[in-house]
Write a protein that holds these residues in place. Structure first.
Motif, PDB file in Angstrom:
ATOM      1  N   ASP A 172      10.474   6.559   7.003  1.00 13.38           N
ATOM      2  CA  ASP A 172       9.696   6.772   5.779  1.00 13.38           C
ATOM      3  C   ASP A 172       9.123   5.454   5.255  1.00 13.38           C
ATOM      4  N   LYS A 173       9.981   4.442   5.173  1.00 14.97           N
ATOM      5  CA  LYS A 173       9.573   3.171   4.571  1.00 14.97           C
ATOM      6  C   LYS A 173       8.573   2.424   5.455  1.00 14.97           C
ATOM      7  N   LEU A 174       8.759   2.474   6.784  1.00 16.94           N
ATOM      8  CA  LEU A 174       7.820   1.776   7.651  1.00 16.94           C
ATOM      9  C   LEU A 174       6.452   2.451   7.627  1.00 16.94           C
ATOM     10  N   MET A 175       6.439   3.777   7.527  1.00 14.22           N
ATOM     11  CA  MET A 175       5.167   4.492   7.439  1.00 14.22           C
ATOM     12  C   MET A 175       4.415   4.089   6.177  1.00 14.22           C
ATOM     13  N   MET A 176       5.120   3.921   5.066  1.00  9.77           N
ATOM     14  CA  MET A 176       4.466   3.506   3.829  1.00  9.77           C
ATOM     15  C   MET A 176       4.150   2.023   3.821  1.00  9.77           C
ATOM     16  N   ALA A 177       4.947   1.203   4.520  1.00  9.77           N
ATOM     17  CA  ALA A 177       4.623  -0.219   4.660  1.00  9.77           C
ATOM     18  C   ALA A 177       3.300  -0.380   5.399  1.00  9.77           C
ATOM     19  N   SER A 178       3.113   0.413   6.454  1.00  9.71           N
ATOM     20  CA  SER A 178       1.870   0.363   7.218  1.00  9.71           C
ATOM     21  C   SER A 178       0.676   0.734   6.341  1.00  9.71           C
ATOM     22  N   TRP A 179       0.854   1.787   5.537  1.00  4.39           N
ATOM     23  CA  TRP A 179      -0.217   2.233   4.634  1.00  4.39           C
ATOM     24  C   TRP A 179      -0.571   1.132   3.632  1.00  4.39           C
ATOM     25  N   HIS A 180       0.439   0.572   2.980  1.00  2.00           N
ATOM     26  CA  HIS A 180       0.190  -0.476   1.989  1.00  2.00           C
ATOM     27  C   HIS A 180      -0.346  -1.752   2.642  1.00  2.00           C
ATOM     28  N   GLY A 181       0.154  -2.062   3.842  1.00  2.01           N
ATOM     29  CA  GLY A 181      -0.350  -3.241   4.545  1.00  2.01           C
ATOM     30  C   GLY A 181      -1.821  -3.115   4.891  1.00  2.01           C
ATOM     31  N   GLY A 182      -2.227  -1.915   5.326  1.00  5.85           N
ATOM     32  CA  GLY A 182      -3.642  -1.683   5.597  1.00  5.85           C
ATOM     33  C   GLY A 182      -4.487  -1.787   4.351  1.00  5.85           C
ATOM     34  N   MET A 183      -3.969  -1.269   3.245  1.00  7.41           N
ATOM     35  CA  MET A 183      -4.686  -1.348   1.972  1.00  7.41           C
ATOM     36  C   MET A 183      -4.812  -2.791   1.477  1.00  7.41           C
ATOM     37  N   SER A 184      -3.831  -3.617   1.794  1.00  2.00           N
ATOM     38  CA  SER A 184      -3.817  -4.986   1.279  1.00  2.00           C
ATOM     39  C   SER A 184      -4.982  -5.818   1.795  1.00  2.00           C
TER      40      SER A 184
END
Length: 375
Positions: free
Chosen positions: A255-267
Motif C-alpha cells: 500500500d505504502k510503496l504504491m502511494m510513494a510512487s504516486w506522490h513521487g511522480g507528482m513531485s
C-alpha cells in the motif's frame, strides 16, 4: 584530464513568478485491494462501438496467469502480451500502432497498460500515436504533441517509476532516450490495486522502489524546488523510508510503496529529477540497462551531489542484502563513453534542476566519464 571546477552549493528555488505552467493531472483514480475488478465498469462508458476495441497491453510475465482471466475482454478487444525485459523503444511503439490500425476498421475505444513502467509508457505512447501522424521519435521532447490521445488507462503491477501519474513516456529512439512530454500524455484513468504487487521478485521490487526514492532526493535537492513539489516529495520520501527501512507487514508495504510512487511522480510535475537520471539515460541508451537498476548504479557514486541521500540508499541496500552488479562499464571504448556522455549532457532540464543554469561550467565530459568508469 583537466581539473573539474568545484561544484557550488545549490541556491534556493529559482522558479520565477508567472506565467505558471497549467499542468494536467490524472483526472480519475481508484485505489484499493481488488479494485482491478472494477475495470470493466470503468471502461464501459468509453466504448464507442463494438468495432472500436479496447487494446490491453500486458506484461508477458502474466502469461497463463489468473490476472489474464480477469481482464474484462468484450467484442473484438485484443490483449497483447509484451516483454518488459528491455526499455520501450520508438520503433516498438510505431509497430504496435501500425498493427492496430491495420487490424481494426475503427480507432480503439481505449488503450490499457497493465504492468510496470515499461508497459505504462508503451500504453501512453501508443494512445498518443494512434491520433498523431508519423513516427513517435519525432515527438520525443517537450510539448510536441498536437492531437489528444485515445482514452488510456494505467494499471501498475509494480511501484516506483511514477509512470502512472507523470506527463511523460520515456522511449529509446534512434538518436536519444527521451520522453514524449506533453499535456496529452497523462492517463485518463489509473487503477491502483496493491494486490497486483504480490509476487514481484525482490531485486526488481528494490530497484523500482529506488527509482521513486531517487526521484524524491533529486526533486527535494533541486533548484526547481517549490512548495508544490516539496509537499509531494517529502511525503513520498517518508513512505519510502517506512517501506525500505522499517519492519512493516507485506500488505502495508505494498500500500505504502504504491502511494510513494504516486506522490513521487507528482513531485516532479512542477520540478525535475537530477544527476542520477541524467546519467542513467546514457547507460540505458548505450547498454539497454533497465531504468531502475541504472539509477541505482549511478546513484551509489553521487555522494558529492547528494551526500545524505546516498548514505541512506546504502543503508537500504544493506538492510535488504542488495548487491549491485560491478564492472558494467569496464570494457567500454572511448567512443562508447562519448555516446553515453552525449546522451546524458543532452538532458538539460535535469542538469539545470540539479545545479542551476550554470551547470555546464561544472559538469564536463571528463567529470561524467570518471563517474561512469566506477560503474
Amino acid at each position: 584530464m583537466k581539473q573539474d571546477k568545484e561544484i557550488p552549493l545549490k541556491e534556493a528555488a529559482k522558479i520565477t513568478k508567472g506565467p505558471y505552467r497549467n499542468f494536467p493531472m490524472v483526472p480519475r483514480v481508484v485505489f484499493g485491494p481488488g479494485s482491478f475488478d472494477q475495470l470493466g465498469e470503468i471502461l464501459g462508458p468509453h466504448r464507442s462501438s463494438p468495432d472500436a476495441p479496447v487494446i490491453f497491453l500486458v506484461d508477458d510475465v502474466f502469461t497463463n496467469s489468473a490476472l489474464i482471466e480477469r481482464i474484462p475482454v468484450q467484442f473484438n478487444d485484443r490483449t497483447i502480451l509484451i516483454s518488459a525485459d528491455k526499455e520501450p523503444k520508438t520503433g516498438q511503439v510505431d509497430a504496435l500502432v501500425s498493427q492496430i490500425k491495420e487490424d481494426f476498421k475503427e480507432l480503439p475505444s481505449a488503450v490499457v497498460g497493465i504492468g510496470g513502467g515499461t508497459l505504462l509508457d508503451l500504453a501512453k505512447a501508443v494512445a498518443i500515436m494512434l491520433n498523431n501522424e508519423g513516427s513517435s521519435a519525432k515527438y520525443q521532447g517537450w510539448d510536441l504533441v498536437h492531437n489528444p490521445a485515445v482514452y488510456h488507462v494505467g494499471i501498475p503491477t509494480i511501484s516506483g517509476t511514477g509512470a502512472e501519474v507523470s506527463r511523460t513516456t520515456v522511449l529509446l529512439g534512434p538518436e536519444k532516450k527521451l520522453g514524449i512530454n506533453s499535456d496529452f500524455t497523462p492517463f485518463d484513468q489509473v487503477v491502483l490495486d496493491p494486490d497486483l504487487l504480490q509476487g514481484v521478485p525482490k531485486e526488481q521490487w528494490f530497484y523500482t522502489g529506488m527509482d521513486c526514492y531517487i526521484h524524491c532526493i533529486e526533486s527535494l535537492n533541486g533548484t526547481y524546488l517549490n512548495a508544490f513539489s516539496q509537499s509531494y516529495g517529502e511525503k513520498a520520501l517518508e513512505l519510502c523510508e517506512e517501506v525500505f527501512l522499517s519492519d512493516i507487514s507485506a500488505s502495508e508495504s505494498r500500500d505504502k510503496l504504491m502511494m510513494a510512487s504516486w506522490h513521487g511522480g507528482m513531485s516532479i510535475a512542477y520540478s525535475q529529477v537530477g544527476v542520477a537520471h541524467a546519467m542513467s539515460y546514457g547507460l540505458s541508451y548505450l547498454l539497454g540497462t533497465r531504468h531502475g537498476i541504472g539509477n541505482c548504479l549511478v546513484f551509489q557514486h553521487l555522494g558529492e551531489f547528494y551526500p545524505e541521500g546516498v548514505a541512506m540508499f546504502k543503508k537500504m541496500m544493506k538492510k535488504h542484502d542488495i548487491q549491485l552488479p560491478k564492472g558494467i562499464c569496464e570494457h567500454l571504448t572511448d567512443e562508447q563513453y562519448n555516446t553515453m556522455i552525449k546522451v546524458s549532457l543532452g538532458m538539460v532540464p535535469l542538469w539545470e534542476n540539479a545545479l542551476g543554469k550554470d551547470w555546464a561550467k561544472y559538469i564536463t565530459p571528463e567529470k561524467l566519464k570518471s563517474i561512469y568508469q566506477k560503474i
